[in-house]
Design an enzyme around this catalytic site. Structure first.
Site, PDB file in Angstrom:
ATOM      1  N   HIS A 253       0.831  -1.202   0.000  1.00 16.07           N
ATOM      2  CA  HIS A 253       0.000   0.000   0.000  1.00 16.07           C
ATOM      3  C   HIS A 253       0.869   1.257   0.000  1.00 16.07           C
ATOM      4  O   HIS A 253       0.696   2.151  -0.837  1.00 16.07           O
ATOM      5  CB  HIS A 253      -0.900  -0.025   1.238  1.00 16.07           C
ATOM      6  CG  HIS A 253      -1.831   1.137   1.350  1.00 16.07           C
ATOM      7  ND1 HIS A 253      -3.138   1.079   0.960  1.00 16.07           N
ATOM      8  CD2 HIS A 253      -1.641   2.401   1.834  1.00 16.07           C
ATOM      9  CE1 HIS A 253      -3.721   2.248   1.175  1.00 16.07           C
ATOM     10  NE2 HIS A 253      -2.832   3.079   1.707  1.00 16.07           N
ATOM     11  N   GLU A 254       1.810   1.312   0.927  1.00 10.65           N
ATOM     12  CA  GLU A 254       2.678   2.495   1.011  1.00 10.65           C
ATOM     13  C   GLU A 254       3.608   2.585  -0.203  1.00 10.65           C
ATOM     14  O   GLU A 254       4.001   3.684  -0.616  1.00 10.65           O
ATOM     15  CB  GLU A 254       3.476   2.483   2.311  1.00 10.65           C
ATOM     16  CG  GLU A 254       2.640   2.432   3.579  1.00 10.65           C
ATOM     17  CD  GLU A 254       1.551   3.495   3.656  1.00 10.65           C
ATOM     18  OE1 GLU A 254       1.742   4.589   3.073  1.00 10.65           O
ATOM     19  OE2 GLU A 254       0.504   3.244   4.285  1.00 10.65           O
ATOM     20  N   HIS A 257       1.923   4.649  -2.830  1.00 13.07           N
ATOM     21  CA  HIS A 257       2.119   6.075  -2.562  1.00 13.07           C
ATOM     22  C   HIS A 257       3.520   6.514  -2.985  1.00 13.07           C
ATOM     23  O   HIS A 257       3.707   7.569  -3.600  1.00 13.07           O
ATOM     24  CB  HIS A 257       1.951   6.353  -1.066  1.00 13.07           C
ATOM     25  CG  HIS A 257       0.546   6.342  -0.581  1.00 13.07           C
ATOM     26  ND1 HIS A 257      -0.441   7.143  -1.105  1.00 13.07           N
ATOM     27  CD2 HIS A 257      -0.051   5.622   0.423  1.00 13.07           C
ATOM     28  CE1 HIS A 257      -1.584   6.936  -0.457  1.00 13.07           C
ATOM     29  NE2 HIS A 257      -1.368   6.013   0.469  1.00 13.07           N
TER      30      HIS A 257
END
Length: 506
Positions: A253-254, A257
């Site tokens: 997920h990160e 980003h």
């Protein structure tokens, strides 16, 4: 570099320094440093705002008469100046001081599972955010002013119909799934040493294209990504030795980003187009929702796919041979895609995740609107979890204290997670339409074509375009949940053997 560019670079430098101090506070700083750090952050925030509101900076922005990108940057600077002039400097300072203090108190309260420890700071944070909403101005609900900080153009009036449509889709699908046999998941809760989890997590991030010469992976109480220009983009995750998916998917997920921030065009570094000026935050993404679309795309559309685990499960099994000895790829894939209502948002499956977001949005909207008192928040939270997910909340740590957002003053940010889910499916649909071979490349573990397409169409532009403009440039339409609903119906219909009528994309 002209005067506008020079002054913009100095402001961006200050915002990046603020990010460095915040990263340190959330990863390395000893607890005793919190009071002094709060003062440092407040001083720097005030200095950044002072530079933004310097009449010479406004004059420099108005003097810009160059190429298109710089003109957009100048207009964004002028818009930010107008917004910040409405916010009293003392309110900015108070918020900066309270954010640092509140995050430290929240961490202790969560560890003790005691909401009363955090309630005074949260009460003050709600009061200051109400003042912020009044200063910024709004036409409908005061929550609109805060929504606009994270997702420009989003209002309660436009958000609630979206939530209603998603709820009408998600809840019946959830009920149908709950009537089907559930997959085995016990092996996900075996003992997985943190050091080995970190090694696997970092390897998977690098396979997506995360450049560790410009980034690093650390541990924090709440996973996050933060950048100090595209040359230094850091991610964190949380390692739980009795639950493997938390760190794995938290990292993916990160990473989504981080790929966004590392993909910003180099010449946009140290400019207005890599900074959220009203929020005094260094970031390259067009909006929080646009940013979240990338974390959810890489985590879920890629990282939870069968094609992904067909390739990577054997390696994971080699790292954890005892824990995964009697598990095959199909079983692992089903386990990490299990739909099972849970207490923790960041560990929720794709289907129930939006229900977590809706709960938080309803509660924080009521807090800002004055319809809900902070002291009544745990009871309201627990009641919604029971009605929406059928679960009883055993303690504050797994209930109202689980998220860092309110301690960081981020009222209005939660809707962007669901907006990001919707955008992710729209972007993915556009990518597959333009690259018919995409699914085949992903099955081979070739992630570069997708990353490059996303970089060309989204990442490189930084904050050059509004989120709506960017979405319509890439997909040909505004925010549209149909691709997202079709994806969820198809995925879970197949996994659970349901005869689900897919939503058709227009």
């Amino acid at each position: 570099m002209n005067d506008f560019g020079r002054r913009s670079a100095e402001i961006n430098d200050l915002l990046c320094i603020l990010n460095v101090l915040n990263w340190d506070a959330r990863t390395q700083m000893p607890a005793g440093g919190s009071s002094a750090r709060a003062q440092q952050l407040a001083t720097l925030s005030a200095l950044a705002q002072e530079k933004l509101l310097d009449p010479a900076y406004e004059a420099a922005a108005r003097a810009v008469d160059g190429e298109d990108t710089e003109t957009r940057a100048a207009q964004q600077a002028l818009d930010a100046i107008a917004a910040l002039r409405r916010i009293p400097a003392e309110l900015t300072r108070e918020l900066a001081l309270l954010k640092s203090e509140a995050q430290e108190v929240w961490a202790r309260a969560r560890a003790a599972s005691d909401f009363s420890m955090f309630a005074p700071q949260l009460t003050r944070m709600v009061e200051l955010n109400r003042q912020l909403a009044e200063a910024l101005g709004y036409e409908g609900h005061p929550y609109d002013a805060l929504l606009n900080l994270y997702e420009p153009g989003l209002t309660v009036e436009t958000l609630l119909p979206l939530f209603e449509r998603l709820r009408d889709h998600h809840v019946p699908l959830l009920r149908a799934i709950q009537e089907r046999p559930q997959p085995r998941t016990d092996f996900l809760h075996a003992h997985y040493p943190a050091a080995q989890q970190k090694r696997v997590s970092l390897a998977l991030a690098k396979q997506f294209g995360y450049d560790t010469s410009r980034g690093r992976l650390d541990e924090s109480a709440h996973p996050f990504e933060i950048s100090f220009t595209r040359q230094d983009v850091r991610i964190t995750t949380r390692f739980q030795e009795n639950f493997l998916p938390g760190a794995l998917f938290g990292t993916l997920h990160e990473t989504g980003h981080a790929l966004y921030e590392q993909g910003v065009r180099p010449e946009l570094s140290r400019t207005v187009l890599t900074g959220d000026l009203p929020g005094l935050y260094a970031v390259g993404g067009a909006s929080y929702g646009t940013h979240e679309s990338q974390s959810r795309l890489w985590e879920n559309r890629i990282g939870r796919s069968r094609a992904y685990w067909n390739l990577h499960f054997p390696h994971l099994q080699n790292i954890f041979p005892r824990q995964l000895a009697d598990v095959d790829t199909a079983a692992f894939h089903r386990a990490v895609n299990t739909v099972r209502p849970s207490l923790i948002r960041v560990e929720a499956d794709e289907l129930t995740y939006d229900l977590h977001i809706m709960l938080r949005v309803e509660l924080e909207r009521a807090l800002i609107g004055g319809e809900l008192a902070v002291k009544d928040l745990p009871e309201a939270w627990n009641a919604r979890i029971r009605s929406d997910l059928g679960l009883d909340v055993p303690d504050d740590a797994r209930g109202v204290l689980q998220d860092i957002h309110w301690s960081a003053g981020m009222f209005g940010s939660f809707p962007t997670y669901t907006v990001g889910n919707v955008m992710a499916s729209q972007f993915y649909a556009a990518a597959t339409e333009q690259m018919p071979e995409l699914e085949d490349t992903l099955r081979r573990g070739e992630y570069t074509p997708l990353r490059e397409w996303l970089t060309d169409n989204i990442y490189q532009h930084g904050r050059t375009y509004t989120p709506h403009k960017l979405l319509t440039r890439v997909t040909g339409r505004g925010l549209d949940p149909q691709p997202y609903l079709a994806y969820l119906s198809g995925k879970y219909g197949e996994l659970y053997g349901l005869d689900v009528q897919k939503e058709q994309t227009a």
